[in-house]
Write a protein that holds these residues in place. Sequence first.
Motif, PDB file in Angstrom:
ATOM      1  N   GLN A   1       0.828  -1.208   0.000  1.00 28.20           N
ATOM      2  CA  GLN A   1       0.000   0.000   0.000  1.00 28.20           C
ATOM      3  C   GLN A   1       0.867   1.265   0.000  1.00 28.20           C
ATOM      4  O   GLN A   1       0.598   2.213  -0.738  1.00 28.20           O
ATOM      5  CB  GLN A   1      -0.898  -0.025   1.248  1.00 28.20           C
ATOM      6  CG  GLN A   1      -1.957   1.069   1.263  1.00 28.20           C
ATOM      7  CD  GLN A   1      -2.743   1.054   2.581  1.00 28.20           C
ATOM      8  OE1 GLN A   1      -2.838   0.034   3.256  1.00 28.20           O
ATOM      9  NE2 GLN A   1      -3.289   2.185   2.935  1.00 28.20           N
TER      10      GLN A   1
ATOM     11  N   HIS B   1      -0.275  -3.087  -6.372  1.00 28.04           N
ATOM     12  CA  HIS B   1      -1.539  -3.819  -6.261  1.00 28.04           C
ATOM     13  C   HIS B   1      -1.282  -5.324  -6.387  1.00 28.04           C
ATOM     14  O   HIS B   1      -0.651  -5.773  -7.346  1.00 28.04           O
ATOM     15  CB  HIS B   1      -2.523  -3.363  -7.348  1.00 28.04           C
ATOM     16  CG  HIS B   1      -2.752  -1.884  -7.340  1.00 28.04           C
ATOM     17  ND1 HIS B   1      -3.512  -1.268  -6.374  1.00 28.04           N
ATOM     18  CD2 HIS B   1      -2.295  -0.902  -8.162  1.00 28.04           C
ATOM     19  CE1 HIS B   1      -3.516   0.031  -6.596  1.00 28.04           C
ATOM     20  NE2 HIS B   1      -2.785   0.288  -7.675  1.00 28.04           N
ATOM     21  N   LEU B   2      -1.753  -6.087  -5.389  1.00 35.02           N
ATOM     22  CA  LEU B   2      -1.617  -7.552  -5.395  1.00 35.02           C
ATOM     23  C   LEU B   2      -2.989  -8.183  -5.257  1.00 35.02           C
ATOM     24  O   LEU B   2      -3.852  -7.645  -4.542  1.00 35.02           O
ATOM     25  CB  LEU B   2      -0.762  -8.037  -4.217  1.00 35.02           C
ATOM     26  CG  LEU B   2       0.730  -7.783  -4.184  1.00 35.02           C
ATOM     27  CD1 LEU B   2       1.030  -6.487  -3.485  1.00 35.02           C
ATOM     28  CD2 LEU B   2       1.441  -8.916  -3.448  1.00 35.02           C
ATOM     29  N   ASP B   3      -3.185  -9.338  -5.910  1.00 36.44           N
ATOM     30  CA  ASP B   3      -4.440 -10.070  -5.662  1.00 36.44           C
ATOM     31  C   ASP B   3      -4.242 -10.955  -4.430  1.00 36.44           C
ATOM     32  O   ASP B   3      -3.133 -11.113  -3.923  1.00 36.44           O
ATOM     33  CB  ASP B   3      -4.864 -10.882  -6.899  1.00 36.44           C
ATOM     34  CG  ASP B   3      -3.793 -11.841  -7.389  1.00 36.44           C
ATOM     35  OD1 ASP B   3      -2.905 -12.178  -6.581  1.00 36.44           O
ATOM     36  OD2 ASP B   3      -3.833 -12.250  -8.570  1.00 36.44           O
TER      37      ASP B   3
ATOM     38  N   SER C   1      -1.650 -13.948  -4.691  1.00 40.53           N
ATOM     39  CA  SER C   1      -0.229 -13.576  -4.684  1.00 40.53           C
ATOM     40  C   SER C   1       0.209 -13.089  -3.301  1.00 40.53           C
ATOM     41  O   SER C   1       1.339 -13.327  -2.877  1.00 40.53           O
ATOM     42  CB  SER C   1       0.061 -12.513  -5.738  1.00 40.53           C
ATOM     43  OG  SER C   1      -0.773 -11.395  -5.565  1.00 40.53           O
TER      44      SER C   1
ATOM     45  N   SER D   1       6.575  -6.098  -9.306  1.00 37.78           N
ATOM     46  CA  SER D   1       5.744  -5.062  -9.940  1.00 37.78           C
ATOM     47  C   SER D   1       6.294  -4.699 -11.322  1.00 37.78           C
ATOM     48  O   SER D   1       5.528  -4.429 -12.248  1.00 37.78           O
ATOM     49  CB  SER D   1       5.666  -3.814  -9.057  1.00 37.78           C
ATOM     50  OG  SER D   1       6.885  -3.111  -9.083  1.00 37.78           O
TER      51      SER D   1
ATOM     52  N   ARG E   1       0.444  -5.404 -17.118  1.00 36.18           N
ATOM     53  CA  ARG E   1      -0.528  -5.486 -16.010  1.00 36.18           C
ATOM     54  C   ARG E   1      -0.123  -4.526 -14.904  1.00 36.18           C
ATOM     55  O   ARG E   1       1.064  -4.323 -14.662  1.00 36.18           O
ATOM     56  CB  ARG E   1      -0.572  -6.917 -15.441  1.00 36.18           C
ATOM     57  CG  ARG E   1      -1.462  -7.848 -16.210  1.00 36.18           C
ATOM     58  CD  ARG E   1      -1.598  -9.194 -15.527  1.00 36.18           C
ATOM     59  NE  ARG E   1      -0.488 -10.081 -15.828  1.00 36.18           N
ATOM     60  CZ  ARG E   1       0.534 -10.317 -15.007  1.00 36.18           C
ATOM     61  NH1 ARG E   1       0.575  -9.748 -13.826  1.00 36.18           N
ATOM     62  NH2 ARG E   1       1.506 -11.134 -15.352  1.00 36.18           N
ATOM     63  N   GLU E   2      -1.119  -3.964 -14.229  1.00 37.26           N
ATOM     64  CA  GLU E   2      -0.854  -3.104 -13.062  1.00 37.26           C
ATOM     65  C   GLU E   2      -0.805  -3.947 -11.787  1.00 37.26           C
ATOM     66  O   GLU E   2      -0.098  -3.625 -10.848  1.00 37.26           O
ATOM     67  CB  GLU E   2      -1.956  -2.039 -12.923  1.00 37.26           C
ATOM     68  CG  GLU E   2      -1.818  -0.861 -13.875  1.00 37.26           C
ATOM     69  CD  GLU E   2      -0.551  -0.047 -13.659  1.00 37.26           C
ATOM     70  OE1 GLU E   2      -0.209   0.259 -12.500  1.00 37.26           O
ATOM     71  OE2 GLU E   2       0.115   0.265 -14.668  1.00 37.26           O
ATOM     72  N   GLU E   3      -1.576  -5.059 -11.778  1.00 32.29           N
ATOM     73  CA  GLU E   3      -1.679  -5.898 -10.583  1.00 32.29           C
ATOM     74  C   GLU E   3      -0.638  -7.019 -10.628  1.00 32.29           C
ATOM     75  O   GLU E   3      -0.404  -7.623 -11.682  1.00 32.29           O
ATOM     76  CB  GLU E   3      -3.082  -6.499 -10.499  1.00 32.29           C
ATOM     77  CG  GLU E   3      -3.420  -7.049  -9.128  1.00 32.29           C
ATOM     78  CD  GLU E   3      -4.868  -7.516  -9.025  1.00 32.29           C
ATOM     79  OE1 GLU E   3      -5.572  -7.031  -8.139  1.00 32.29           O
ATOM     80  OE2 GLU E   3      -5.272  -8.361  -9.848  1.00 32.29           O
TER      81      GLU E   3
ATOM     82  N   HIS F   1       0.569 -10.684 -10.045  1.00 34.41           N
ATOM     83  CA  HIS F   1      -0.021 -12.021  -9.943  1.00 34.41           C
ATOM     84  C   HIS F   1       0.996 -13.001  -9.377  1.00 34.41           C
ATOM     85  O   HIS F   1       2.193 -12.716  -9.301  1.00 34.41           O
ATOM     86  CB  HIS F   1      -0.505 -12.495 -11.320  1.00 34.41           C
ATOM     87  CG  HIS F   1      -1.714 -11.757 -11.802  1.00 34.41           C
ATOM     88  ND1 HIS F   1      -2.298 -11.989 -13.022  1.00 34.41           N
ATOM     89  CD2 HIS F   1      -2.468 -10.783 -11.210  1.00 34.41           C
ATOM     90  CE1 HIS F   1      -3.337 -11.188 -13.173  1.00 34.41           C
ATOM     91  NE2 HIS F   1      -3.463 -10.454 -12.088  1.00 34.41           N
TER      92      HIS F   1
END
Length: 455
Positions: free
Chosen positions: A379, A384-386, A389, A413, A421-423, A425
């Motif tokens: 943060q 951004h992580l799901d 991950s 990242s 991708r921004e997120e 995985h």
Amino acid sequence: MNIEEVQSTTKKQRIATHTHIKGLGLEPSGRAIDMAAGFVGQKEAREAAGLVVDMIKQKKMAGRALLLAGPPGTGKTALALGISQELGTKVPFCPMVGSEVYSSEVKKTEVLMENFRRAIGLRVKENKEVYEGEVTELTPEETESITGGYGKSIGGVIIGLKTIKGTKQLRLEASIYDALIKEKVVVGDVIYIEANSGAVKRVGRSDAFATEFDLEAEEYVPLPKGEVSKKKEIVQDVTLHDLDAANARPQGGQDILSLMGQMMKPKKTEITDKLRQEINKVVNGFINKGTAELVPGVLFIDEVHMLDMECFSYLNRALESSLSPIVIFATNRGICNVRGTDMNSPHGIPVDLLDRLVIIRTENYGPAEVIQILALHAQVEELHLDEESLAYLGEIGQRSSLRHAVQLLSPASIVAKMNSREEIHKADLEEVCALYLDAKSSAKLLQDQQEKYIS
């Protein structure tokens, strides 16, 4: 039609290991909140540190010492930074590492004493007659040059100052004009000039000049109240080391030999005990008169096991001094040798000094806490992580170390961005894990392939 997005001019703050720490995260009652002020877990340690903060604020802990002991990566440095945040900017906080004392230029004990004095503040209160206001006019008066020729010299300056009650025009000496130039004072700035010494202090820019689209990171202040000429209580915060350094600096002349002598001197000079005693006498005089107040700060010594017997015996004596700060030690060692001796002792600290210490223990983090800390770091770094991950990264943190897991966030990242991708995985983390080894994996590899390395 070409439309471009204008980039913000605000500077991005560099993200460091403990950027997220904003305090100890305690309730007014002193109880630790599960997740607050950047802290996760370590409830008992945080509550103990909170009591220490209260004692420091009540000036009941001067000359005492505290030891933060625990395994690597359990938040010892974070606790010390949390204490400094809780104390605020007015209390001196001086961090150092044990290995800093080993210098070829200065004695070990001198380095320790210098840091001790840096951690003791002096709040000096003086009632001075000052001229204060917003600058409305700044006109230098030119006179014929004393040396002759065509040049002109500044003979003085006419300055206009405005407050809520009125305005005044002052004629000041040329030396004050030099001080105004040094402070970079322009029309629209709020300043005050001391009547006795002629010292100039720029407070900030008048808030009448503040605009929504101003790009400069300027500090805006309101127009001063009252008359232009007034008596004002000026509070200055200095440390004892500032006083030592100011008085130890050689005040040479302006001739070429003096200037050469000052240039030839080594950069770091030791301050004598005699000078410190004289400064202590002057400071005690100020305190007895009531014009100054002593503010015992915090000296934080990380990796305290790096100090040797000479330093520890010196610390024993320094802690008994009447002018002593609160000392916080931190170490991740168990029972080991005291540096430079064959003597085994807990945390690598001699038993006589351990007797003086209040010890706070930090515990290893559980799986849920590791995931919370990683989510907090992500943060802060705006990553951004799901869920999958994050859970996988938590497993890595438990298997290797929390620090290693945190270090994998940034490269993962970049891999995600390369894949458009921004997120982040799980596949990105697996790719990064294959590229970078942690300390345990590297040690196992060395053991398996020992014959291939020079030992």
